[in-house]
Scaffold this active site. Structure first.
Site, mmCIF file in Angstrom:
data_model
loop_
_atom_site.group_PDB
_atom_site.id
_atom_site.type_symbol
_atom_site.label_atom_id
_atom_site.label_comp_id
_atom_site.label_asym_id
_atom_site.label_seq_id
_atom_site.Cartn_x
_atom_site.Cartn_y
_atom_site.Cartn_z
ATOM 1 N N TYR A 140 0.878 -1.256 0.003
ATOM 2 C CA TYR A 140 0.096 -0.048 0.076
ATOM 3 C C TYR A 140 0.798 1.329 -0.009
ATOM 4 O O TYR A 140 0.347 2.288 0.244
ATOM 5 C CB TYR A 140 -0.918 -0.057 1.236
ATOM 6 C CG TYR A 140 -2.253 -0.905 1.079
ATOM 7 C CD1 TYR A 140 -3.320 -0.157 0.719
ATOM 8 C CD2 TYR A 140 -2.139 -2.263 1.040
ATOM 9 C CE1 TYR A 140 -4.615 -0.989 0.475
ATOM 10 C CE2 TYR A 140 -3.315 -2.927 0.850
ATOM 11 C CZ TYR A 140 -4.236 -2.390 0.282
ATOM 12 O OH TYR A 140 -5.397 -2.990 0.237
ATOM 13 N N GLY A 274 -10.717 -6.395 -3.687
ATOM 14 C CA GLY A 274 -9.387 -6.687 -4.317
ATOM 15 C C GLY A 274 -8.623 -7.593 -3.410
ATOM 16 O O GLY A 274 -7.732 -8.090 -3.606
ATOM 17 N N ASP A 275 -8.573 -7.160 -2.014
ATOM 18 C CA ASP A 275 -7.890 -8.108 -1.048
ATOM 19 C C ASP A 275 -8.378 -9.369 -1.034
ATOM 20 O O ASP A 275 -7.448 -10.281 -0.652
ATOM 21 C CB ASP A 275 -7.976 -7.326 0.258
ATOM 22 C CG ASP A 275 -7.282 -5.906 0.336
ATOM 23 O OD1 ASP A 275 -6.110 -5.821 0.279
ATOM 24 O OD2 ASP A 275 -7.888 -5.086 0.625
ATOM 25 N N ARG A 276 -9.489 -9.696 -1.096
ATOM 26 C CA ARG A 276 -10.251 -10.804 -1.135
ATOM 27 C C ARG A 276 -9.668 -11.681 -2.197
ATOM 28 O O ARG A 276 -9.519 -13.027 -2.144
ATOM 29 C CB ARG A 276 -11.854 -10.712 -1.016
ATOM 30 C CG ARG A 276 -12.459 -12.263 -1.354
ATOM 31 C CD ARG A 276 -12.526 -13.068 -0.173
ATOM 32 N NE ARG A 276 -11.157 -13.809 0.100
ATOM 33 C CZ ARG A 276 -10.808 -14.813 0.968
ATOM 34 N NH1 ARG A 276 -11.612 -14.751 1.995
ATOM 35 N NH2 ARG A 276 -9.625 -15.234 0.942
#
Length: 490
Positions: A140, A274-276
Protein backbone atom coordinates in the site's frame (compact mmCIF):
# COMPACT_ATOMS: atom_id res chain seq x y z
CA UNK A 1 -10.39 -31.46 4.97
CA UNK A 2 -6.87 -31.21 3.50
CA UNK A 3 -4.64 -28.95 5.63
CA UNK A 4 -4.03 -25.59 4.00
CA UNK A 5 -0.51 -24.33 3.43
CA UNK A 6 0.58 -21.55 5.82
CA UNK A 7 0.94 -18.12 4.24
CA UNK A 8 3.14 -15.11 5.04
CA UNK A 9 1.50 -11.76 4.29
CA UNK A 10 3.77 -8.71 3.98
CA UNK A 11 2.43 -5.19 3.68
CA UNK A 12 1.17 -1.94 5.10
CA UNK A 13 -1.63 -1.87 7.66
CA UNK A 14 -4.34 0.77 7.66
CA UNK A 15 -7.16 1.46 10.10
CA UNK A 16 -10.52 1.73 8.33
CA UNK A 17 -13.50 3.59 9.80
CA UNK A 18 -17.04 3.74 8.46
CA UNK A 19 -19.65 6.30 9.49
CA UNK A 20 -22.90 4.93 8.04
CA UNK A 21 -26.39 6.41 8.17
CA UNK A 22 -29.34 7.65 6.13
CA UNK A 23 -29.49 10.81 4.00
CA UNK A 24 -33.05 12.10 4.06
CA UNK A 25 -32.58 15.81 3.34
CA UNK A 26 -30.11 18.51 2.38
CA UNK A 27 -28.57 20.91 4.88
CA UNK A 28 -30.21 24.36 4.95
CA UNK A 29 -26.88 26.20 4.78
CA UNK A 30 -25.32 24.22 1.89
CA UNK A 31 -26.47 21.73 -0.77
CA UNK A 32 -24.98 18.73 1.05
CA UNK A 33 -26.75 15.64 2.46
CA UNK A 34 -27.47 15.47 6.17
CA UNK A 35 -26.51 12.08 7.61
CA UNK A 36 -28.92 10.92 10.32
CA UNK A 37 -28.81 7.96 12.74
CA UNK A 38 -25.10 7.37 12.06
CA UNK A 39 -23.41 4.16 13.13
CA UNK A 40 -19.64 3.95 13.51
CA UNK A 41 -17.44 0.91 12.93
CA UNK A 42 -13.73 0.18 12.63
CA UNK A 43 -11.79 -2.69 11.08
CA UNK A 44 -8.29 -3.65 9.89
CA UNK A 45 -7.52 -2.14 6.49
CA UNK A 46 -4.91 -2.42 3.77
CA UNK A 47 -2.62 -5.42 4.12
CA UNK A 48 -4.13 -6.11 7.56
CA UNK A 49 -7.47 -6.84 5.86
CA UNK A 50 -5.78 -9.14 3.34
CA UNK A 51 -4.10 -11.04 6.19
CA UNK A 52 -7.41 -11.43 8.06
CA UNK A 53 -9.18 -12.69 4.95
CA UNK A 54 -6.43 -15.26 4.32
CA UNK A 55 -6.77 -16.42 7.94
CA UNK A 56 -10.55 -16.63 7.56
CA UNK A 57 -9.93 -19.28 4.87
CA UNK A 58 -8.71 -21.58 7.61
CA UNK A 59 -4.98 -21.24 7.06
CA UNK A 60 -2.19 -20.19 9.42
CA UNK A 61 -1.09 -16.64 8.59
CA UNK A 62 2.03 -14.78 9.66
CA UNK A 63 1.57 -11.06 9.06
CA UNK A 64 4.64 -8.83 8.71
CA UNK A 65 3.72 -5.15 9.00
CA UNK A 66 4.87 -1.82 10.45
CA UNK A 67 3.10 -0.63 13.60
CA UNK A 68 3.90 2.08 16.12
CA UNK A 69 2.77 3.41 19.49
CA UNK A 70 -0.01 5.67 18.17
CA UNK A 71 -3.67 5.03 18.89
CA UNK A 72 -4.47 3.68 15.41
CA UNK A 73 -1.58 1.19 15.62
CA UNK A 74 -2.74 0.01 19.02
CA UNK A 75 -6.28 -0.49 17.68
CA UNK A 76 -5.12 -2.53 14.69
CA UNK A 77 -2.76 -4.57 16.86
CA UNK A 78 -5.65 -5.55 19.13
CA UNK A 79 -7.88 -6.39 16.13
CA UNK A 80 -5.21 -8.73 14.75
CA UNK A 81 -4.40 -10.40 18.06
CA UNK A 82 -6.61 -13.48 17.70
CA UNK A 83 -6.53 -13.73 13.90
CA UNK A 84 -2.87 -13.91 12.79
CA UNK A 85 0.66 -14.33 14.09
CA UNK A 86 1.93 -10.75 14.06
CA UNK A 87 5.55 -9.85 13.25
CA UNK A 88 6.05 -6.11 13.67
CA UNK A 89 8.58 -3.75 12.14
CA UNK A 90 8.99 -0.17 13.42
CA UNK A 91 6.73 2.59 12.10
CA UNK A 92 7.86 6.22 11.79
CA UNK A 93 4.86 8.49 12.30
CA UNK A 94 1.19 7.66 12.87
CA UNK A 95 -0.53 4.73 11.18
CA UNK A 96 -2.62 5.71 8.16
CA UNK A 97 -6.39 5.89 8.73
CA UNK A 98 -9.18 5.89 6.14
CA UNK A 99 -12.66 7.10 7.06
CA UNK A 100 -15.65 6.61 4.77
CA UNK A 101 -18.89 8.51 5.25
CA UNK A 102 -21.70 6.32 3.87
CA UNK A 103 -25.33 7.22 3.18
CA UNK A 104 -27.72 4.33 2.56
CA UNK A 105 -24.81 2.08 1.61
CA UNK A 106 -23.21 4.55 -0.81
CA UNK A 107 -20.01 6.52 -0.10
CA UNK A 108 -20.40 10.30 0.24
CA UNK A 109 -16.92 11.25 1.38
CA UNK A 110 -13.58 9.77 2.32
CA UNK A 111 -11.04 11.27 4.71
CA UNK A 112 -7.44 10.02 4.83
CA UNK A 113 -4.93 10.94 7.54
CA UNK A 114 -1.77 9.53 9.08
CA UNK A 115 1.62 9.72 7.37
CA UNK A 116 3.37 6.77 9.01
CA UNK A 117 5.89 4.72 7.03
CA UNK A 118 7.88 1.57 7.75
CA UNK A 119 11.20 2.67 9.20
CA UNK A 120 13.27 -0.49 8.66
CA UNK A 121 13.22 -4.27 8.46
CA UNK A 122 13.93 -6.45 11.49
CA UNK A 123 15.69 -9.79 11.75
CA UNK A 124 12.44 -11.47 12.80
CA UNK A 125 10.66 -10.07 9.74
CA UNK A 126 13.43 -11.20 7.40
CA UNK A 127 13.39 -14.68 8.95
CA UNK A 128 9.61 -14.90 8.53
CA UNK A 129 9.97 -14.19 4.81
CA UNK A 130 12.97 -16.51 4.43
CA UNK A 131 11.01 -19.41 5.94
CA UNK A 132 7.75 -18.77 4.08
CA UNK A 133 6.19 -21.51 1.95
CA UNK A 134 4.21 -18.84 0.08
CA UNK A 135 3.99 -15.05 0.32
CA UNK A 136 1.33 -12.44 -0.37
CA UNK A 137 2.63 -8.87 -0.63
CA UNK A 138 -0.07 -6.22 -0.22
CA UNK A 139 1.96 -3.10 -1.00
CA UNK A 140 0.00 0.00 0.00
CA UNK A 141 2.97 2.30 -0.58
CA UNK A 142 3.91 2.78 3.08
CA UNK A 143 7.33 1.13 2.91
CA UNK A 144 6.95 -2.36 4.42
CA UNK A 145 7.54 -4.21 1.15
CA UNK A 146 10.43 -1.89 0.27
CA UNK A 147 12.16 -2.51 3.56
CA UNK A 148 11.99 -6.29 2.93
CA UNK A 149 12.67 -6.19 -0.80
CA UNK A 150 15.95 -8.14 -0.64
CA UNK A 151 14.37 -10.96 1.41
CA UNK A 152 11.33 -11.04 -0.87
CA UNK A 153 13.51 -11.24 -4.00
CA UNK A 154 15.39 -14.22 -2.59
CA UNK A 155 12.18 -16.02 -1.59
CA UNK A 156 10.43 -15.41 -4.93
CA UNK A 157 13.02 -17.66 -6.55
CA UNK A 158 11.85 -20.60 -4.43
CA UNK A 159 8.16 -20.30 -3.50
CA UNK A 160 4.99 -18.70 -4.93
CA UNK A 161 4.83 -14.95 -4.33
CA UNK A 162 1.68 -12.99 -5.15
CA UNK A 163 2.09 -9.21 -5.32
CA UNK A 164 -0.89 -6.86 -5.06
CA UNK A 165 0.57 -3.53 -6.26
CA UNK A 166 -0.69 -0.02 -5.59
CA UNK A 167 0.18 3.30 -7.24
CA UNK A 168 2.18 4.67 -4.31
CA UNK A 169 4.23 1.48 -3.96
CA UNK A 170 7.11 0.03 -5.90
CA UNK A 171 7.19 -2.71 -8.56
CA UNK A 172 7.04 -6.40 -7.61
CA UNK A 173 10.30 -8.25 -7.16
CA UNK A 174 11.59 -10.26 -10.15
CA UNK A 175 10.34 -13.84 -10.21
CA UNK A 176 6.99 -13.05 -8.61
CA UNK A 177 4.50 -15.77 -9.55
CA UNK A 178 1.42 -13.52 -9.93
CA UNK A 179 0.82 -9.75 -9.88
CA UNK A 180 -2.75 -8.50 -9.43
CA UNK A 181 -3.21 -4.84 -10.49
CA UNK A 182 -6.62 -3.32 -11.18
CA UNK A 183 -7.10 -2.06 -14.75
CA UNK A 184 -6.33 1.57 -13.87
CA UNK A 185 -3.22 0.50 -11.95
CA UNK A 186 -1.98 -1.65 -14.83
CA UNK A 187 -2.42 1.29 -17.21
CA UNK A 188 -0.48 3.55 -14.89
CA UNK A 189 2.37 1.10 -14.34
CA UNK A 190 2.56 0.23 -18.04
CA UNK A 191 2.91 3.93 -18.90
CA UNK A 192 5.84 4.08 -16.47
CA UNK A 193 4.09 6.80 -14.48
CA UNK A 194 4.75 6.87 -10.74
CA UNK A 195 2.43 8.02 -8.03
CA UNK A 196 3.26 11.08 -5.99
CA UNK A 197 2.52 11.70 -2.33
CA UNK A 198 -1.07 12.67 -3.13
CA UNK A 199 -1.90 9.42 -4.92
CA UNK A 200 -4.72 7.18 -3.81
CA UNK A 201 -2.74 4.90 -1.53
CA UNK A 202 -5.18 2.01 -1.50
CA UNK A 203 -5.47 1.56 -5.24
CA UNK A 204 -9.20 0.95 -5.28
CA UNK A 205 -10.86 -2.34 -4.57
CA UNK A 206 -9.49 -4.58 -7.25
CA UNK A 207 -12.03 -6.88 -8.77
CA UNK A 208 -14.96 -4.53 -8.21
CA UNK A 209 -13.32 -1.11 -8.36
CA UNK A 210 -13.20 1.57 -10.99
CA UNK A 211 -15.86 2.80 -13.38
CA UNK A 212 -18.64 0.34 -13.94
CA UNK A 213 -18.14 -1.33 -17.31
CA UNK A 214 -14.63 0.14 -17.68
CA UNK A 215 -13.33 -2.95 -19.47
CA UNK A 216 -16.57 -4.29 -20.88
CA UNK A 217 -15.83 -3.64 -24.55
CA UNK A 218 -13.14 -4.91 -26.89
CA UNK A 219 -11.14 -1.69 -26.52
CA UNK A 220 -10.95 -2.12 -22.78
CA UNK A 221 -9.88 -5.76 -23.10
CA UNK A 222 -7.23 -4.89 -25.69
CA UNK A 223 -5.85 -2.20 -23.42
CA UNK A 224 -5.76 -4.52 -20.41
CA UNK A 225 -4.08 -7.26 -22.46
CA UNK A 226 -1.48 -4.85 -23.82
CA UNK A 227 -0.76 -3.45 -20.36
CA UNK A 228 -0.38 -6.93 -18.88
CA UNK A 229 1.96 -7.97 -21.70
CA UNK A 230 4.14 -4.89 -21.11
CA UNK A 231 4.24 -5.47 -17.37
CA UNK A 232 5.35 -9.08 -17.83
CA UNK A 233 8.49 -7.80 -19.53
CA UNK A 234 8.93 -4.67 -17.44
CA UNK A 235 8.73 -6.49 -14.13
CA UNK A 236 10.19 -9.91 -15.07
CA UNK A 237 7.33 -11.80 -13.43
CA UNK A 238 5.61 -15.08 -14.35
CA UNK A 239 2.04 -13.76 -14.78
CA UNK A 240 -0.11 -10.66 -14.48
CA UNK A 241 -3.83 -10.76 -13.70
CA UNK A 242 -5.54 -7.45 -14.46
CA UNK A 243 -8.80 -7.21 -12.50
CA UNK A 244 -11.67 -5.78 -14.55
CA UNK A 245 -14.35 -4.85 -12.05
CA UNK A 246 -17.59 -6.74 -12.48
CA UNK A 247 -16.18 -8.41 -15.62
CA UNK A 248 -13.68 -10.62 -13.77
CA UNK A 249 -9.95 -10.72 -14.50
CA UNK A 250 -7.61 -11.07 -17.48
CA UNK A 251 -4.60 -13.36 -16.97
CA UNK A 252 -1.49 -12.90 -19.11
CA UNK A 253 1.38 -15.37 -18.99
CA UNK A 254 2.65 -14.71 -22.49
CA UNK A 255 0.83 -15.78 -25.65
CA UNK A 256 -2.96 -15.37 -25.68
CA UNK A 257 -4.46 -13.94 -22.47
CA UNK A 258 -7.10 -15.84 -20.52
CA UNK A 259 -10.30 -14.01 -19.51
CA UNK A 260 -11.93 -15.29 -16.31
CA UNK A 261 -15.39 -13.67 -16.06
CA UNK A 262 -17.19 -13.14 -12.77
CA UNK A 263 -19.85 -15.82 -12.17
CA UNK A 264 -22.54 -13.15 -11.82
CA UNK A 265 -22.90 -9.42 -11.25
CA UNK A 266 -22.45 -8.71 -7.55
CA UNK A 267 -24.23 -5.75 -5.98
CA UNK A 268 -22.98 -4.46 -2.66
CA UNK A 269 -20.09 -2.75 -0.90
CA UNK A 270 -16.99 -3.62 -2.92
CA UNK A 271 -14.50 -2.25 -0.40
CA UNK A 272 -11.97 -5.03 0.22
CA UNK A 273 -12.86 -7.13 -2.84
CA UNK A 274 -9.35 -6.69 -4.24
CA UNK A 275 -7.85 -7.97 -0.98
CA UNK A 276 -10.22 -10.95 -1.07
CA UNK A 277 -9.10 -11.66 -4.66
CA UNK A 278 -5.38 -11.49 -3.85
CA UNK A 279 -5.68 -13.49 -0.61
CA UNK A 280 -7.56 -16.30 -2.37
CA UNK A 281 -5.13 -16.42 -5.29
CA UNK A 282 -2.13 -16.52 -2.95
CA UNK A 283 -3.67 -19.24 -0.81
CA UNK A 284 -4.54 -21.49 -3.72
CA UNK A 285 -1.08 -21.07 -5.28
CA UNK A 286 0.38 -21.93 -1.88
CA UNK A 287 -1.66 -25.14 -1.94
CA UNK A 288 -0.12 -26.08 -5.30
CA UNK A 289 -2.88 -25.13 -7.74
CA UNK A 290 -2.12 -23.94 -11.26
CA UNK A 291 -2.30 -20.18 -11.77
CA UNK A 292 -5.37 -20.47 -14.04
CA UNK A 293 -7.34 -22.43 -11.43
CA UNK A 294 -6.21 -20.16 -8.59
CA UNK A 295 -7.37 -17.14 -10.57
CA UNK A 296 -10.79 -18.65 -11.24
CA UNK A 297 -11.28 -19.33 -7.54
CA UNK A 298 -10.10 -15.81 -6.72
CA UNK A 299 -12.66 -14.24 -9.07
CA UNK A 300 -15.45 -16.38 -7.58
CA UNK A 301 -14.35 -15.58 -4.02
CA UNK A 302 -14.25 -11.82 -4.64
CA UNK A 303 -17.71 -11.91 -6.22
CA UNK A 304 -19.15 -13.86 -3.28
CA UNK A 305 -17.39 -11.46 -0.90
CA UNK A 306 -19.34 -8.51 -2.31
CA UNK A 307 -22.62 -10.45 -2.41
CA UNK A 308 -22.23 -11.63 1.20
CA UNK A 309 -21.87 -8.13 2.63
CA UNK A 310 -18.21 -7.26 1.96
CA UNK A 311 -15.89 -6.59 4.87
CA UNK A 312 -18.76 -6.31 7.34
CA UNK A 313 -19.86 -9.85 6.56
CA UNK A 314 -16.36 -11.30 6.36
CA UNK A 315 -14.74 -9.93 9.50
CA UNK A 316 -16.84 -11.45 12.23
CA UNK A 317 -15.21 -11.67 15.62
CA UNK A 318 -13.55 -15.12 15.75
CA UNK A 319 -14.21 -15.27 19.52
CA UNK A 320 -17.95 -15.47 18.88
CA UNK A 321 -17.56 -18.87 17.23
CA UNK A 322 -19.47 -17.68 14.18
CA UNK A 323 -17.42 -19.03 11.27
CA UNK A 324 -16.31 -16.67 8.52
CA UNK A 325 -16.31 -19.32 5.82
CA UNK A 326 -17.60 -22.79 5.08
CA UNK A 327 -20.18 -24.43 2.87
CA UNK A 328 -23.12 -22.63 4.45
CA UNK A 329 -21.63 -19.21 5.33
CA UNK A 330 -22.70 -17.62 2.04
CA UNK A 331 -26.28 -18.96 2.08
CA UNK A 332 -26.74 -18.03 5.73
CA UNK A 333 -25.64 -14.46 5.12
CA UNK A 334 -27.86 -14.30 2.03
CA UNK A 335 -30.86 -15.55 4.02
CA UNK A 336 -30.15 -13.07 6.82
CA UNK A 337 -30.10 -10.15 4.39
CA UNK A 338 -33.24 -11.27 2.55
CA UNK A 339 -35.13 -11.67 5.82
CA UNK A 340 -33.86 -8.31 7.10
CA UNK A 341 -35.68 -6.58 4.27
CA UNK A 342 -38.83 -8.68 4.68
CA UNK A 343 -38.19 -11.02 1.74
CA UNK A 344 -39.17 -14.65 1.16
CA UNK A 345 -36.53 -17.40 1.17
CA UNK A 346 -37.16 -20.33 -1.18
CA UNK A 347 -35.21 -23.61 -1.15
CA UNK A 348 -35.21 -26.51 -3.58
CA UNK A 349 -33.28 -29.76 -3.51
CA UNK A 350 -32.13 -32.79 -5.43
CA UNK A 351 -29.16 -34.65 -6.85
CA UNK A 352 -29.02 -32.61 -10.09
CA UNK A 353 -26.79 -35.21 -11.72
CA UNK A 354 -26.62 -34.37 -15.45
CA UNK A 355 -28.57 -31.11 -15.19
CA UNK A 356 -31.34 -31.04 -17.80
CA UNK A 357 -34.22 -28.88 -19.00
CA UNK A 358 -36.59 -30.25 -16.35
CA UNK A 359 -34.24 -29.15 -13.58
CA UNK A 360 -33.79 -25.69 -15.07
CA UNK A 361 -37.54 -25.20 -15.51
CA UNK A 362 -38.16 -26.21 -11.89
CA UNK A 363 -35.46 -23.91 -10.50
CA UNK A 364 -36.62 -20.95 -12.56
CA UNK A 365 -40.16 -21.45 -11.30
CA UNK A 366 -38.95 -21.78 -7.70
CA UNK A 367 -36.98 -18.54 -7.91
CA UNK A 368 -40.10 -16.68 -9.05
CA UNK A 369 -41.89 -17.75 -5.86
CA UNK A 370 -39.72 -15.61 -3.56
CA UNK A 371 -36.77 -13.24 -3.25
CA UNK A 372 -33.89 -15.72 -3.24
CA UNK A 373 -33.36 -19.39 -4.10
CA UNK A 374 -31.05 -21.70 -2.14
CA UNK A 375 -30.45 -25.09 -3.78
CA UNK A 376 -29.71 -28.08 -1.50
CA UNK A 377 -27.65 -30.70 -3.33
CA UNK A 378 -26.98 -34.33 -2.36
CA UNK A 379 -23.29 -35.07 -1.83
CA UNK A 380 -21.55 -37.75 -3.89
CA UNK A 381 -21.92 -40.28 -1.06
CA UNK A 382 -25.60 -39.48 -0.71
CA UNK A 383 -26.19 -39.91 -4.44
CA UNK A 384 -24.39 -43.26 -4.41
CA UNK A 385 -26.61 -44.51 -1.61
CA UNK A 386 -29.73 -43.42 -3.45
CA UNK A 387 -28.80 -44.25 -7.05
CA UNK A 388 -26.21 -46.99 -6.88
CA UNK A 389 -22.48 -47.41 -7.40
CA UNK A 390 -22.37 -45.88 -10.87
CA UNK A 391 -23.65 -42.54 -9.71
CA UNK A 392 -23.16 -39.67 -9.62
CA UNK A 393 -21.87 -39.17 -13.12
CA UNK A 394 -20.92 -35.59 -12.20
CA UNK A 395 -19.11 -34.86 -8.93
CA UNK A 396 -20.65 -32.60 -6.30
CA UNK A 397 -18.08 -29.86 -6.94
CA UNK A 398 -18.99 -29.73 -10.62
CA UNK A 399 -22.73 -29.98 -9.95
CA UNK A 400 -22.45 -27.01 -7.59
CA UNK A 401 -20.50 -25.04 -10.17
CA UNK A 402 -23.12 -25.65 -12.88
CA UNK A 403 -25.99 -24.74 -10.55
CA UNK A 404 -24.26 -21.56 -9.40
CA UNK A 405 -23.97 -20.50 -13.03
CA UNK A 406 -27.78 -20.33 -13.36
CA UNK A 407 -29.16 -16.81 -12.97
CA UNK A 408 -32.12 -18.15 -11.00
CA UNK A 409 -29.89 -19.73 -8.31
CA UNK A 410 -28.63 -17.46 -5.53
CA UNK A 411 -26.74 -20.02 -3.41
CA UNK A 412 -25.94 -23.75 -3.31
CA UNK A 413 -25.34 -25.97 -0.26
CA UNK A 414 -24.25 -29.64 -0.28
CA UNK A 415 -25.65 -32.07 2.32
CA UNK A 416 -24.46 -35.61 3.05
CA UNK A 417 -27.62 -37.22 4.43
CA UNK A 418 -30.17 -39.10 2.31
CA UNK A 419 -32.73 -36.32 2.83
CA UNK A 420 -32.19 -32.62 3.55
CA UNK A 421 -34.08 -32.27 6.85
CA UNK A 422 -31.02 -31.37 8.94
CA UNK A 423 -29.93 -28.69 6.47
CA UNK A 424 -33.45 -27.32 6.16
CA UNK A 425 -33.60 -27.10 9.94
CA UNK A 426 -30.52 -24.88 9.84
CA UNK A 427 -31.61 -22.69 6.94
CA UNK A 428 -35.35 -22.59 7.83
CA UNK A 429 -36.60 -21.46 4.39
CA UNK A 430 -40.07 -19.96 4.03
CA UNK A 431 -40.84 -22.18 1.04
CA UNK A 432 -39.60 -25.66 0.04
CA UNK A 433 -40.22 -26.25 -3.68
CA UNK A 434 -40.41 -29.68 -5.35
CA UNK A 435 -41.38 -30.89 -8.80
CA UNK A 436 -45.01 -31.80 -9.39
CA UNK A 437 -44.11 -35.46 -9.94
CA UNK A 438 -43.83 -35.83 -6.16
CA UNK A 439 -46.81 -36.32 -3.86
CA UNK A 440 -46.91 -34.51 -0.54
CA UNK A 441 -47.05 -37.88 1.23
CA UNK A 442 -43.63 -38.66 -0.24
CA UNK A 443 -42.04 -35.59 1.32
CA UNK A 444 -40.79 -36.09 4.89
CA UNK A 445 -39.81 -32.40 4.82
CA UNK A 446 -43.46 -31.24 4.81
CA UNK A 447 -43.97 -31.57 8.57
CA UNK A 448 -40.60 -29.95 9.23
CA UNK A 449 -41.49 -26.87 7.19
CA UNK A 450 -44.80 -26.57 9.00
CA UNK A 451 -43.02 -26.53 12.38
CA UNK A 452 -41.65 -23.02 11.76
CA UNK A 453 -44.49 -21.75 9.60
CA UNK A 454 -42.95 -22.66 6.26
CA UNK A 455 -44.79 -24.06 3.27
CA UNK A 456 -44.09 -26.93 0.87
CA UNK A 457 -45.20 -26.25 -2.70
CA UNK A 458 -45.24 -28.43 -5.82
CA UNK A 459 -44.28 -26.83 -9.10
CA UNK A 460 -44.95 -28.01 -12.66
CA UNK A 461 -42.26 -30.33 -13.95
CA UNK A 462 -41.42 -31.02 -17.60
CA UNK A 463 -42.50 -34.57 -18.26
CA UNK A 464 -40.05 -37.18 -19.49
CA UNK A 465 -36.85 -35.42 -18.42
CA UNK A 466 -34.64 -37.62 -16.26
CA UNK A 467 -30.96 -37.80 -15.33
CA UNK A 468 -31.35 -41.56 -14.83
CA UNK A 469 -32.83 -41.92 -18.30
CA UNK A 470 -29.98 -39.91 -19.80
CA UNK A 471 -27.43 -42.15 -18.10
CA UNK A 472 -29.19 -45.28 -19.37
CA UNK A 473 -29.31 -43.96 -22.92
CA UNK A 474 -25.65 -42.96 -22.80
CA UNK A 475 -24.61 -46.37 -21.48
CA UNK A 476 -26.46 -48.05 -24.36
CA UNK A 477 -24.87 -45.70 -26.83
CA UNK A 478 -28.34 -44.66 -28.07
CA UNK A 479 -28.28 -41.04 -29.19
CA UNK A 480 -32.02 -40.97 -29.85
CA UNK A 481 -34.90 -42.97 -28.61
CA UNK A 482 -38.34 -42.62 -27.09
CA UNK A 483 -38.66 -41.01 -23.70
CA UNK A 484 -40.59 -42.88 -21.10
CA UNK A 485 -43.16 -40.77 -19.32
CA UNK A 486 -42.96 -43.10 -16.35
CA UNK A 487 -39.17 -43.17 -16.01
CA UNK A 488 -37.54 -41.93 -12.77
CA UNK A 489 -37.03 -38.20 -12.75
CA UNK A 490 -34.17 -37.57 -10.29
Amino acid sequence: MTPRTPLVVVGDSLLDHDVSGHAERLAPDAPVPVLVRPERSARPGGAALAACLAAADGREVTFVTALGDDEASRTVREMLRSRVRLVETPLAGALARKTRVMADGRPLLRVDDGDGRAAAATREAEEAVAGARAVLVADYGRGTAGALREALTARAARVPVVWDPHPAGGPPVPGTRLVTPAAAEARRFADRRTAGPGADDDGGDGLHSGPRGAAADATGLRRAAADARRLLDLWDVASVAVTLGEHGALLHQGGTPLLVPAPYRADGDCCGAGDRFAATAAGRLADGELTELALREAVDAATRFVTDGGVHGALRDPDTGDPDTGPSAGPRELIRRVRARGGTVVAAGGCFDLLHAGHVDLLQAARRVGDCLVVCVNSDASVRRRKGGGRPVVTAADRVRVLEALDCVDAVVVFDEDTPERLLGELRPDVWAKGGDYALSDLPEAGLLESWGGQVVLLPYLDGRSSTRLVERASRGAGTGPRSATSPRR
